[in-house]
Scaffold this motif. Sequence first.
Motif, PDB file in Angstrom:
ATOM      1  N   LEU A 116       1.385 -10.478  -4.279  1.00 59.81           N
ATOM      2  CA  LEU A 116       0.240 -10.321  -3.385  1.00 59.81           C
ATOM      3  C   LEU A 116      -0.916 -11.138  -3.955  1.00 59.81           C
ATOM      4  O   LEU A 116      -1.115 -11.156  -5.179  1.00 59.81           O
ATOM      5  N   ALA A 117      -1.651 -11.812  -3.094  1.00 56.06           N
ATOM      6  CA  ALA A 117      -2.845 -12.530  -3.548  1.00 56.06           C
ATOM      7  C   ALA A 117      -3.934 -11.490  -3.793  1.00 56.06           C
ATOM      8  O   ALA A 117      -4.237 -10.682  -2.920  1.00 56.06           O
ATOM      9  N   GLY A 118      -4.475 -11.457  -4.993  1.00 54.55           N
ATOM     10  CA  GLY A 118      -5.477 -10.469  -5.361  1.00 54.55           C
ATOM     11  C   GLY A 118      -4.910  -9.489  -6.364  1.00 54.55           C
ATOM     12  O   GLY A 118      -3.700  -9.439  -6.587  1.00 54.55           O
ATOM     13  N   LYS A 119      -5.791  -8.729  -6.969  1.00 52.89           N
ATOM     14  CA  LYS A 119      -5.386  -7.732  -7.968  1.00 52.89           C
ATOM     15  C   LYS A 119      -5.564  -6.352  -7.359  1.00 52.89           C
ATOM     16  O   LYS A 119      -6.684  -5.932  -7.068  1.00 52.89           O
ATOM     17  N   TYR A 120      -4.441  -5.633  -7.158  1.00 54.39           N
ATOM     18  CA  TYR A 120      -4.457  -4.310  -6.555  1.00 54.39           C
ATOM     19  C   TYR A 120      -3.889  -3.283  -7.529  1.00 54.39           C
ATOM     20  O   TYR A 120      -2.702  -3.302  -7.835  1.00 54.39           O
ATOM     21  N   SER A 121      -4.748  -2.416  -7.994  1.00 55.35           N
ATOM     22  CA  SER A 121      -4.304  -1.352  -8.888  1.00 55.35           C
ATOM     23  C   SER A 121      -3.537  -0.313  -8.078  1.00 55.35           C
ATOM     24  O   SER A 121      -3.644  -0.256  -6.847  1.00 55.35           O
ATOM     25  N   ALA A 122      -2.789   0.533  -8.761  1.00 54.20           N
ATOM     26  CA  ALA A 122      -2.062   1.611  -8.077  1.00 54.20           C
ATOM     27  C   ALA A 122      -3.050   2.522  -7.354  1.00 54.20           C
ATOM     28  O   ALA A 122      -2.790   2.971  -6.235  1.00 54.20           O
ATOM     29  N   LYS A 123      -4.205   2.767  -7.962  1.00 55.26           N
ATOM     30  CA  LYS A 123      -5.228   3.608  -7.342  1.00 55.26           C
ATOM     31  C   LYS A 123      -5.697   2.995  -6.018  1.00 55.26           C
ATOM     32  O   LYS A 123      -5.869   3.701  -5.023  1.00 55.26           O
ATOM     33  N   GLU A 124      -5.897   1.689  -5.992  1.00 50.74           N
ATOM     34  CA  GLU A 124      -6.331   1.007  -4.761  1.00 50.74           C
ATOM     35  C   GLU A 124      -5.240   1.057  -3.690  1.00 50.74           C
ATOM     36  O   GLU A 124      -5.524   1.250  -2.507  1.00 50.74           O
ATOM     37  N   ILE A 125      -3.985   0.904  -4.112  1.00 51.80           N
ATOM     38  CA  ILE A 125      -2.875   0.970  -3.149  1.00 51.80           C
ATOM     39  C   ILE A 125      -2.757   2.387  -2.601  1.00 51.80           C
ATOM     40  O   ILE A 125      -2.595   2.578  -1.392  1.00 51.80           O
ATOM     41  N   TRP A 126      -2.871   3.402  -3.470  1.00 48.14           N
ATOM     42  CA  TRP A 126      -2.839   4.798  -3.026  1.00 48.14           C
ATOM     43  C   TRP A 126      -3.934   5.048  -1.989  1.00 48.14           C
ATOM     44  O   TRP A 126      -3.696   5.696  -0.968  1.00 48.14           O
ATOM     45  N   ALA A 127      -5.141   4.546  -2.256  1.00 47.59           N
ATOM     46  CA  ALA A 127      -6.265   4.726  -1.334  1.00 47.59           C
ATOM     47  C   ALA A 127      -5.972   4.065   0.010  1.00 47.59           C
ATOM     48  O   ALA A 127      -6.288   4.622   1.071  1.00 47.59           O
ATOM     49  N   ALA A 128      -5.354   2.882  -0.021  1.00 47.65           N
ATOM     50  CA  ALA A 128      -4.998   2.179   1.214  1.00 47.65           C
ATOM     51  C   ALA A 128      -3.945   2.963   1.996  1.00 47.65           C
ATOM     52  O   ALA A 128      -4.005   3.050   3.231  1.00 47.65           O
ATOM     53  N   VAL A 129      -2.986   3.537   1.291  1.00 48.38           N
ATOM     54  CA  VAL A 129      -1.952   4.358   1.939  1.00 48.38           C
ATOM     55  C   VAL A 129      -2.594   5.586   2.587  1.00 48.38           C
ATOM     56  O   VAL A 129      -2.297   5.924   3.739  1.00 48.38           O
ATOM     57  N   LYS A 130      -3.486   6.215   1.857  1.00 47.97           N
ATOM     58  CA  LYS A 130      -4.173   7.407   2.385  1.00 47.97           C
ATOM     59  C   LYS A 130      -4.995   7.032   3.623  1.00 47.97           C
ATOM     60  O   LYS A 130      -4.942   7.734   4.634  1.00 47.97           O
ATOM     61  N   ALA A 131      -5.727   5.917   3.544  1.00 47.17           N
ATOM     62  CA  ALA A 131      -6.546   5.469   4.674  1.00 47.17           C
ATOM     63  C   ALA A 131      -5.685   5.086   5.875  1.00 47.17           C
ATOM     64  O   ALA A 131      -6.119   5.178   7.020  1.00 47.17           O
ATOM     65  N   GLY A 132      -4.447   4.651   5.614  1.00 46.63           N
ATOM     66  CA  GLY A 132      -3.518   4.246   6.671  1.00 46.63           C
ATOM     67  C   GLY A 132      -2.642   5.382   7.161  1.00 46.63           C
ATOM     68  O   GLY A 132      -1.582   5.131   7.740  1.00 46.63           O
ATOM     69  N   ASN A 133      -3.037   6.630   6.875  1.00 51.87           N
ATOM     70  CA  ASN A 133      -2.265   7.808   7.298  1.00 51.87           C
ATOM     71  C   ASN A 133      -0.829   7.794   6.797  1.00 51.87           C
ATOM     72  O   ASN A 133       0.107   8.063   7.539  1.00 51.87           O
TER      73      ASN A 133
END
Length: 188
Positions: A116-133
């Motif tokens: 993936l282009a960019g640096k995504y921590s597990a915390k950021e991915i978790w937040a994206a999953v939560k925001a995406g229902n």
Amino acid sequence: MNTRSKIAVLGMVALSFAFSGNLTAQMKEKTVMVGGAAMYPSKNIIENAVNSKDHKTLVTAVKAAGLVETLQGKGPFTVLAPTDAAFAKLPKGTVESLVKPENKEMLTKVLTYHVLAGKYSAKEIWAAVKAGNGKSMMKTVEGEDVTFWTKGKDLYVTDAKGNSAKITIADVNQSNGVIHVIDTVLMP
């Protein structure tokens, strides 16, 4: 002791201090163990990956695809790094076929599908999953999407073919991004 000898001794002392300073700095870094080796945040993705005994197939594939220089570059990158055991799950002969020079284009496609282009921590991915229902789609460098989702306390990623990989070691920070170790090879 003559002047040359004194200069040589001083030079060796200076080098030993410089080396020990670098070693001390590395010892103070917060490392993560992957494949029996410490992964240093001050090193780039390639410098760390070559030391992991669990990622020999990935390193070989990256070399065969000519992606070493790219993954040593500035980035930042998020690499979903399949282990050797993940590659072993593929049908017999797949890896051997992919690393042949005539299959470089397909190998590059498979490998860049793990970036993936960019640096995504597990915390950021978790937040994206939560925001995406419950799901978050992210575009890979290859151009297609992968879908992140969670189950209990585990983070997963699903490829375009419906295969899912579990992130087994998250947030292996690098000077040019982050690695998340996965247990299955993703296919575009």
